[in-house]
Motif scaffolding. Structure first.
Motif, mmCIF file in Angstrom:
data_model
loop_
_atom_site.group_PDB
_atom_site.id
_atom_site.type_symbol
_atom_site.label_atom_id
_atom_site.label_comp_id
_atom_site.label_asym_id
_atom_site.label_seq_id
_atom_site.Cartn_x
_atom_site.Cartn_y
_atom_site.Cartn_z
ATOM 1 N N PRO A 143 -34.125 -7.213 31.384
ATOM 2 C CA PRO A 143 -35.474 -7.703 31.067
ATOM 3 C C PRO A 143 -36.394 -7.686 32.288
ATOM 4 N N TYR A 144 -35.850 -7.914 33.480
ATOM 5 C CA TYR A 144 -36.667 -7.854 34.691
ATOM 6 C C TYR A 144 -37.203 -6.439 34.901
ATOM 7 N N GLU A 145 -36.385 -5.426 34.627
ATOM 8 C CA GLU A 145 -36.861 -4.039 34.744
ATOM 9 C C GLU A 145 -37.950 -3.767 33.708
ATOM 10 N N LEU A 146 -37.831 -4.359 32.532
ATOM 11 C CA LEU A 146 -38.871 -4.194 31.513
ATOM 12 C C LEU A 146 -40.185 -4.837 31.966
ATOM 13 N N ARG A 147 -40.084 -5.911 32.721
ATOM 14 C CA ARG A 147 -41.281 -6.562 33.267
ATOM 15 C C ARG A 147 -42.019 -5.598 34.193
ATOM 16 N N HIS A 148 -41.278 -4.897 35.039
ATOM 17 C CA HIS A 148 -41.884 -3.892 35.915
ATOM 18 C C HIS A 148 -42.516 -2.788 35.080
ATOM 19 N N THR A 149 -41.815 -2.350 34.041
ATOM 20 C CA THR A 149 -42.342 -1.294 33.173
ATOM 21 C C THR A 149 -43.631 -1.745 32.506
ATOM 22 N N PHE A 150 -43.654 -2.993 32.026
ATOM 23 C CA PHE A 150 -44.855 -3.504 31.374
ATOM 24 C C PHE A 150 -46.054 -3.475 32.322
ATOM 25 N N VAL A 151 -45.872 -3.989 33.530
ATOM 26 C CA VAL A 151 -46.989 -4.022 34.484
ATOM 27 C C VAL A 151 -47.423 -2.605 34.830
ATOM 28 N N PHE A 152 -46.474 -1.685 34.945
ATOM 29 C CA PHE A 152 -46.805 -0.283 35.213
ATOM 30 C C PHE A 152 -47.694 0.272 34.102
ATOM 31 N N VAL A 153 -47.324 0.017 32.859
ATOM 32 C CA VAL A 153 -48.099 0.518 31.719
ATOM 33 C C VAL A 153 -49.459 -0.180 31.646
ATOM 34 N N ALA A 154 -49.478 -1.486 31.938
ATOM 35 C CA ALA A 154 -50.699 -2.271 31.805
ATOM 36 C C ALA A 154 -51.658 -2.105 32.973
ATOM 37 N N LYS A 155 -51.293 -1.323 33.980
ATOM 38 C CA LYS A 155 -52.160 -1.217 35.158
ATOM 39 C C LYS A 155 -53.501 -0.554 34.863
ATOM 40 N N VAL A 156 -53.683 -0.016 33.674
ATOM 41 C CA VAL A 156 -54.989 0.526 33.293
ATOM 42 C C VAL A 156 -55.957 -0.602 32.923
ATOM 43 N N LEU A 157 -55.426 -1.816 32.738
ATOM 44 C CA LEU A 157 -56.259 -2.981 32.435
ATOM 45 C C LEU A 157 -56.784 -3.580 33.737
ATOM 46 N N PRO A 158 -57.829 -4.393 33.661
ATOM 47 C CA PRO A 158 -58.301 -5.077 34.870
ATOM 48 C C PRO A 158 -57.190 -5.955 35.457
ATOM 49 N N GLU A 159 -57.118 -5.999 36.785
ATOM 50 C CA GLU A 159 -56.039 -6.717 37.457
ATOM 51 C C GLU A 159 -55.950 -8.185 37.037
ATOM 52 N N GLY A 160 -57.089 -8.823 36.828
ATOM 53 C CA GLY A 160 -57.088 -10.235 36.425
ATOM 54 C C GLY A 160 -56.379 -10.452 35.094
ATOM 55 N N GLN A 161 -56.544 -9.527 34.159
ATOM 56 C CA GLN A 161 -55.873 -9.647 32.865
ATOM 57 C C GLN A 161 -54.369 -9.480 33.018
ATOM 58 N N VAL A 162 -53.942 -8.517 33.826
ATOM 59 C CA VAL A 162 -52.516 -8.279 34.024
ATOM 60 C C VAL A 162 -51.884 -9.474 34.730
ATOM 61 N N LYS A 163 -52.573 -10.019 35.725
ATOM 62 C CA LYS A 163 -52.057 -11.195 36.434
ATOM 63 C C LYS A 163 -51.854 -12.360 35.469
ATOM 64 N N ALA A 164 -52.797 -12.572 34.574
ATOM 65 C CA ALA A 164 -52.691 -13.679 33.622
ATOM 66 C C ALA A 164 -51.485 -13.501 32.701
ATOM 67 N N ILE A 165 -51.272 -12.296 32.221
ATOM 68 C CA ILE A 165 -50.137 -12.034 31.335
ATOM 69 C C ILE A 165 -48.816 -12.178 32.082
ATOM 70 N N ALA A 166 -48.769 -11.664 33.313
ATOM 71 C CA ALA A 166 -47.538 -11.696 34.099
ATOM 72 C C ALA A 166 -47.282 -13.061 34.734
ATOM 73 N N GLY A 167 -48.286 -13.944 34.713
ATOM 74 C CA GLY A 167 -48.126 -15.255 35.321
ATOM 75 C C GLY A 167 -48.219 -15.230 36.826
ATOM 76 N N HIS A 168 -49.056 -14.341 37.343
ATOM 77 C CA HIS A 168 -49.214 -14.212 38.794
ATOM 78 C C HIS A 168 -50.471 -14.932 39.261
ATOM 79 N N SER A 169 -50.425 -15.466 40.467
ATOM 80 C CA SER A 169 -51.593 -16.109 41.061
ATOM 81 C C SER A 169 -52.576 -15.031 41.506
ATOM 82 N N GLN A 170 -53.790 -15.449 41.802
ATOM 83 C CA GLN A 170 -54.819 -14.499 42.226
ATOM 84 C C GLN A 170 -54.475 -13.817 43.536
ATOM 85 N N ASN A 171 -53.706 -14.485 44.409
ATOM 86 C CA ASN A 171 -53.407 -13.870 45.704
ATOM 87 C C ASN A 171 -52.134 -13.025 45.700
ATOM 88 N N MET A 172 -51.466 -12.890 44.565
ATOM 89 C CA MET A 172 -50.268 -12.051 44.515
ATOM 90 C C MET A 172 -50.664 -10.586 44.336
#
Length: 127
Positions: A67-96
């Motif tokens: 599942p962790y590898e799928l998380r990387h795959t998801f972010v890779f696919v979602a990188k066409v979205l604005p970074e703020g949206q991807v961070k929110a879905i992935a649960g990342h802070s603004q400075n990550m």
């Protein structure tokens, strides 16, 4: 450590994510296939989680992956979205550095970027 519910490793871990129509349809299909009224995997502990994940992966003819590898795959696919949206879905802070850590280059992506830049410069030079 086992059989306990945690709030995640930081304040970004607990979040609500709206499912896309496609994701909702896939989830509904899995529930129909498994006969589950609740959780698709009916996870009660780590052992059950691993067992159900392996069965799901095999039933869907997925290569061995975590599942962790799928998380990387998801972010890779979602990188066409604005970074703020991807961070929110992935649960990342603004400075990550979400894309720096999870973003990987797809074959041919550099060539696509070069072609897109040609298009941008062609518009500028033709004005």
């Amino acid at each position: 450590m086992y059989n306990e519910t945690t709030q995640g490793k930081n304040q970004n871990a607990v979040r609500m994510v709206e499912l896309s129509d496609m994701a909702a349809n896939v989830l509904a299909d899995q529930k129909r296939r498994t006969g589950s009224a609740g959780s698709v995997f009916e996870i009660t502990n780590t052992q059950t989680y691993r067992k159900h994940w392996e069965r799901y992966r095999a039933a869907n003819e997925m290569s061995k992956t975590t599942p962790y590898e799928l998380r990387h795959t998801f972010v890779f696919v979602a990188k066409v979205l604005p970074e703020g949206q991807v961070k929110a879905i992935a649960g990342h802070s603004q400075n990550m550095d979400t894309f720096g850590i999870y973003g990987h280059e797809e074959a041919g992506e550099a060539q696509d970027t070069a072609r897109e830049l040609d298009g941008v410069f062609a518009k500028i030079l033709n004005k």
